[in-house]
Every structure is written in structure tokens, then in C-alpha cells.
Write an enzyme that holds these catalytic residues in place. Structure first.
Site, short mmCIF file in Angstrom:
data_model
loop_
_atom_site.label_atom_id
_atom_site.label_comp_id
_atom_site.label_asym_id
_atom_site.label_seq_id
_atom_site.Cartn_x
_atom_site.Cartn_y
_atom_site.Cartn_z
N SER A 39 0.80 -1.23 0.00
CA SER A 39 0.00 0.00 0.00
C SER A 39 0.83 1.29 0.00
O SER A 39 0.33 2.35 -0.34
CB SER A 39 -0.96 0.04 1.18
OG SER A 39 -0.27 0.24 2.39
N LYS A 74 0.50 4.81 6.78
CA LYS A 74 0.03 5.58 5.62
C LYS A 74 0.70 6.94 5.65
O LYS A 74 1.44 7.27 6.57
CB LYS A 74 -1.50 5.77 5.65
CG LYS A 74 -2.32 4.50 5.71
CD LYS A 74 -2.25 3.71 4.45
CE LYS A 74 -3.07 2.42 4.59
NZ LYS A 74 -2.64 1.40 3.68
#
Length: 179
Positions: free
Chosen positions: A40, A83
Site C-alpha cells: 500500500s 500511511k
């Protein structure tokens, strides 16, 4: 002879206990290692990279846009996620034609995908998302392979664990992580 052996053993045990306590203090309050489990955050972080996270930095300063942050996943706080911080409380996020806009200004970020896909309930085309007080909006660098704030919404500020600052493994990828 027995007394000397007992003394040596006691010194070793004391040293090991002190080392263990110091290691726990460092891990709990200062720096923690994490392994990247998914793609990701590619190309910044590759699956299998091992990183170090500064756990005390946000006690002294506010997180900044584009910091790579580790946090407790809002839908399951037993899981840790990593993230990139895209927006903070009071800001407005919109994804238009694959471009991320914050407060109606297109963001220029070389880390995010060139095209940011409109996926998830919070990532629909032209949807204006207002970031509530004490919350953050986090995006993965790899738009098509990232379940991020576009899917599950906001990261409560209290869920922040820290800021990633170093890839230490594999050896050929050792580097300091800037924004």
C-alpha cells in the site's frame, strides 16, 4: 569459589534485567520497529521492509502533511497501519479526476500516485470531506492497492503511534525517510 560463582551469576542476572527494562522503555516510549506487510505504500515502502518509528515526536510537535505515520487502525485498534498523512482537522479533502485537492487547492505531492483512484465511501469523485476536530486523513502512496481513509474514514489523533523515519532492512534499501 562458590561465592565468586554466585557473584558472577548475580551480576549477569542484574545486567540482563537492566538491559531488558531499558529495551522495554525504549520500545514503549521512544522507538519501535515495524515490518511492512503490504504494497500500500509502494514505491516508498516495499512489502517486507523493516522500519523504525519515532514514538515520541508527536508529543513535542504536530504531525505535518505528508509525514509517514503509524497508527492504530480505527476499525480494529489491535492492528497497526502505516500511511501518509494527507490532511488534518479543519481541512477539506476532495478527489477530482484522480487528483487530490485540499481546501480546493490541488496538492503537489511526489509521493502519492500520479492518479488517485476514486474508491471507497470517502473517496468518491467530487465528494468534499471535512476532517473533524482531532482527526486526520491518511492515504497510501499506492492508490490502487491501499485501503486507507478513502474506505474507512478518519484516523483519530489519539491513534497515532509515531512517525516512520528509517528503513533499516533489507540492507540494500537502508535510508532515512523524509516526507
Amino acid at each position: 569459589m562458590k561465592k565468586k560463582t554466585k557473584l558472577v551469576i548475580r551480576e549477569w542476572v542484574e545486567s540482563l534485567v537492566v538491559a531488558f527494562i531499558l529495551a522495554m522503555i525504549i520500545r514503549i516510549f521512544i522507538v519501535q520497529a515495524f515490518k511492512i506487510p503490504t504494497s500500500s505504500m509502494e514505491p516508498t515502502l516495499m512489502r517486507g521492509d523493516r522500519i523504525l518509528v519515532n514514538k515520541f515526536i508527536y508529543r513535542f510537535k504536530e504531525p505535518e502533511r505528508w509525514d509517514i505515520v503509524v497508527f492504530k487502525y480505527p476499525l480494529n485498534p489491535k492492528k497497526d497501519f502505516i500511511k501518509r498523512l494527507a490532511a488534518k482537522e479543519g481541512e477539506k479533502v476532495t478527489i477530482i479526476n484522480g487528483r487530490v485537492f485540499i481546501d480546493n487547492k490541488m496538492v503537489d505531492n511526489p509521493y502519492l500516485s500520479e492518479y488517485y483512484s476514486n474508491q471507497g465511501d470517502y473517496g468518491r469523485e467530487n465528494l468534499k470531506i471535512n476532517i473533524p476536530k482531532d482527526n486526520l486523513f491518511a492515504l497510501g502512496d499506492n492508490s490502487f492497492n491501499s485501503k486507507d481513509s478513502r474506505y474507512w474514514g478518519f484516523v483519530p489523533r489519539k491513534n497515532l503511534i509515531g512517525k516512520a523515519f528509517l528503513i533499516y532492512w533489507p540492507l540494500n534499501r537502508i535510508k532515512i525517510l523524509n516526507k
